[in-house]
Scaffold this active site. Sequence first.
Site, PDB file in Angstrom:
ATOM      1  N   SER A   1     -21.902   0.299 -18.261  1.00 44.57           N
ATOM      2  CA  SER A   1     -20.882  -1.051 -18.185  1.00 44.57           C
ATOM      3  C   SER A   1     -20.130  -0.714 -17.011  1.00 44.57           C
ATOM      4  CB  SER A   1     -20.165  -1.076 -19.347  1.00 44.57           C
ATOM      5  OG  SER A   1     -19.123  -2.036 -19.209  1.00 44.57           O
TER       6      SER A   1
ATOM      7  N   TYR B   1     -14.103   1.658 -26.067  1.00 44.83           N
ATOM      8  CA  TYR B   1     -15.124   1.321 -25.433  1.00 44.83           C
ATOM      9  C   TYR B   1     -15.580   1.844 -24.095  1.00 44.83           C
ATOM     10  CZ  TYR B   1     -18.749  -1.899 -23.262  1.00 44.83           C
ATOM     11  OH  TYR B   1     -19.867  -2.489 -22.945  1.00 44.83           O
TER      12      TYR B   1
HETATM   13  N1  LIG Z   1     -21.955  -8.552 -22.489  1.00 40.76           N
HETATM   14  C1  LIG Z   1     -21.250  -7.947 -21.376  1.00 40.76           C
HETATM   15  O1  LIG Z   1     -20.425  -8.391 -20.956  1.00 40.76           O
HETATM   16  C2  LIG Z   1     -21.589  -6.338 -21.091  1.00 40.76           C
HETATM   17  C3  LIG Z   1     -21.208  -5.900 -19.986  1.00 40.76           C
HETATM   18  C4  LIG Z   1     -21.705  -4.463 -19.747  1.00 40.76           C
HETATM   19  C5  LIG Z   1     -22.468  -3.720 -20.641  1.00 40.76           C
HETATM   20  N2  LIG Z   1     -22.814  -4.629 -21.599  1.00 40.76           N
HETATM   21  C6  LIG Z   1     -23.747  -3.730 -22.628  1.00 40.76           C
HETATM   22  O2  LIG Z   1     -25.088  -4.257 -22.737  1.00 40.76           O
HETATM   23  C7  LIG Z   1     -25.590  -3.802 -23.908  1.00 40.76           C
HETATM   24  C8  LIG Z   1     -26.027  -5.394 -24.656  1.00 40.76           C
HETATM   25  O3  LIG Z   1     -24.935  -5.837 -24.899  1.00 40.76           O
HETATM   26  P1  LIG Z   1     -25.221  -7.437 -24.681  1.00 40.76           P
HETATM   27  O4  LIG Z   1     -24.036  -8.007 -23.727  1.00 40.76           O
HETATM   28  O5  LIG Z   1     -26.502  -7.893 -24.738  1.00 40.76           O
HETATM   29  O6  LIG Z   1     -24.563  -7.981 -26.305  1.00 40.76           O
HETATM   30  P2  LIG Z   1     -25.322  -8.497 -27.495  1.00 40.76           P
HETATM   31  O7  LIG Z   1     -25.845  -9.912 -27.260  1.00 40.76           O
HETATM   32  O8  LIG Z   1     -24.066  -8.794 -28.636  1.00 40.76           O
HETATM   33  O9  LIG Z   1     -26.334  -7.474 -27.907  1.00 40.76           O
HETATM   34  C9  LIG Z   1     -25.978  -6.509 -28.599  1.00 40.76           C
HETATM   35  C10 LIG Z   1     -27.468  -5.875 -29.111  1.00 40.76           C
HETATM   36  O10 LIG Z   1     -27.223  -4.431 -29.840  1.00 40.76           O
HETATM   37  C11 LIG Z   1     -27.756  -4.315 -30.779  1.00 40.76           C
HETATM   38  N3  LIG Z   1     -27.021  -3.509 -31.898  1.00 40.76           N
HETATM   39  C12 LIG Z   1     -25.865  -3.524 -32.138  1.00 40.76           C
HETATM   40  N4  LIG Z   1     -25.518  -2.530 -32.937  1.00 40.76           N
HETATM   41  C13 LIG Z   1     -26.703  -1.947 -33.306  1.00 40.76           C
HETATM   42  C14 LIG Z   1     -27.157  -0.797 -34.017  1.00 40.76           C
HETATM   43  N5  LIG Z   1     -26.292  -0.123 -35.004  1.00 40.76           N
HETATM   44  N6  LIG Z   1     -28.512  -0.508 -34.099  1.00 40.76           N
HETATM   45  C15 LIG Z   1     -29.334  -1.240 -33.439  1.00 40.76           C
HETATM   46  N7  LIG Z   1     -29.100  -2.128 -32.607  1.00 40.76           N
HETATM   47  C16 LIG Z   1     -27.725  -2.553 -32.459  1.00 40.76           C
HETATM   48  C17 LIG Z   1     -27.717  -6.013 -31.347  1.00 40.76           C
HETATM   49  O11 LIG Z   1     -28.752  -5.958 -32.492  1.00 40.76           O
HETATM   50  P3  LIG Z   1     -28.607  -6.192 -33.979  1.00 40.76           P
HETATM   51  O12 LIG Z   1     -27.397  -6.760 -34.272  1.00 40.76           O
HETATM   52  O13 LIG Z   1     -29.788  -7.107 -34.654  1.00 40.76           O
HETATM   53  O14 LIG Z   1     -28.607  -4.387 -34.450  1.00 40.76           O
HETATM   54  C18 LIG Z   1     -27.846  -6.643 -30.272  1.00 40.76           C
HETATM   55  O15 LIG Z   1     -29.447  -6.931 -29.975  1.00 40.76           O
HETATM   56  C19 LIG Z   1     -24.578  -3.310 -24.816  1.00 40.76           C
HETATM   57  O16 LIG Z   1     -24.693  -1.734 -24.693  1.00 40.76           O
HETATM   58  C20 LIG Z   1     -23.136  -3.435 -24.226  1.00 40.76           C
HETATM   59  O17 LIG Z   1     -22.241  -2.687 -24.105  1.00 40.76           O
HETATM   60  C21 LIG Z   1     -22.719  -5.605 -22.054  1.00 40.76           C
END
Ligand SMILES: NC(=O)c1ccc[n+]([C@@H]2O[C@H](COP(=O)([O-])OP(=O)(O)OC[C@H]3O[C@@H](n4cnc5c(N)ncnc54)[C@H](OP(=O)(O)O)[C@@H]3O)[C@@H](O)[C@H]2O)c1
Length: 279
Positions: free
Chosen positions: A142, A155
């Site tokens: 991130s 985080y």
């Molecule tokens: N959105 C942002 O602004 C942003 C920015 C930079 C980086 N990121 C990173 O991008 C990644 C994806 O996030 P996103 O933005 O796409 O958010 P999201 O839509 O909330 O997706 C998060 C995903 O992680 C999975 N997850 C959570 N806990 C888990 C566990 N214990 N085991 C397996 N899977 C798990 C969830 O699936 P289930 O709940 O079905 O398990 C979901 O598919 C994360 O690592 C986040 O830190 C996000």
Amino acid sequence: MTDIRGQVVIVTGASSGIGAATARAFSRARARLALAARRVDRLQTLAGEIERAGGEALVLPTDVTRPQDIEALVGAVLNRFGRVDILFNNAGLGRIGWLEGLTPDEIRLQFEVNTLGLIALTRAVLPVMQRQRSGHIINMASMAAKIATPGYTAYAASKFAVDGFTQALRREVAPWGIRVSLICPGGVETEFGEEAHIERRTGLTTPGLLRLSADRVAQAVVDLARRPRRQVILPWPLTIAVILNRLAPWLIDWATARYVRTERAEEIASAAGGRHGNR
Ligand SMILES: NC(=O)c1ccc[n+]([C@@H]2O[C@H](COP(=O)([O-])OP(=O)(O)OC[C@H]3O[C@@H](n4cnc5c(N)ncnc54)[C@H](OP(=O)(O)O)[C@@H]3O)[C@@H](O)[C@H]2O)c1
């Protein structure tokens, strides 16, 4: 340029946001997918969509914090495809807020999923890639892994750890022909923000111009798989902020402390009042 047609790609966190968008993008590039997350219904819907479009997708109910799930995931992928070409370690979550307001469980969970889950799955997949003498591990970090800002203490710590892990692993496995990359997006429009309670807890939002769609990040991941690099920061103007944070950290300190002073003015004032009262 690597041809990803027919390659076997594991995507964790494939049930929503960046993971689901990236699985779709890899499938459009004719890769074969292994979709991992806890919400199986969502994975099944996505797999159905991919298969109707002529692609291939295996659904793997996985909680990355559970060693037995990780073992089962690797076993099922090898059983079906016999190899792993790309591991996209994307599963993650944020619990954003002032440190004293975060519960110990919220802090622990971020490390368990974002850092330890990612390390555990990588460790399980690595022997497969070492036997193949090829593979590409793409770790989702991130912008918080590069610039730690107020409200993002735990985080950022969990993502800084991913950066360090990625750097060491990249050097450790290069002799096997295995590539390791880090991807650092700024704010992305997904369910992440709702769950992380970013606005409610800190008032912090990413300026509109710098916000990304999940599809934009997905495309960057597929490009990275085609043309492996150490690290990708997006959107690219954030690279300037990363350099500034390294060369002139005092400037970022000043700007962010000023922000907190405004955001928490009442609390700061009442704490000062309390101190006088205790005298
Ligand atoms: N959105 C942002 O602004 C942003 C920015 C930079 C980086 N990121 C990173 O991008 C990644 C994806 O996030 P996103 O933005 O796409 O958010 P999201 O839509 O909330 O997706 C998060 C995903 O992680 C999975 N997850 C959570 N806990 C888990 C566990 N214990 N085991 C397996 N899977 C798990 C969830 O699936 P289930 O709940 O079905 O398990 C979901 O598919 C994360 O690592 C986040 O830190 C996000």
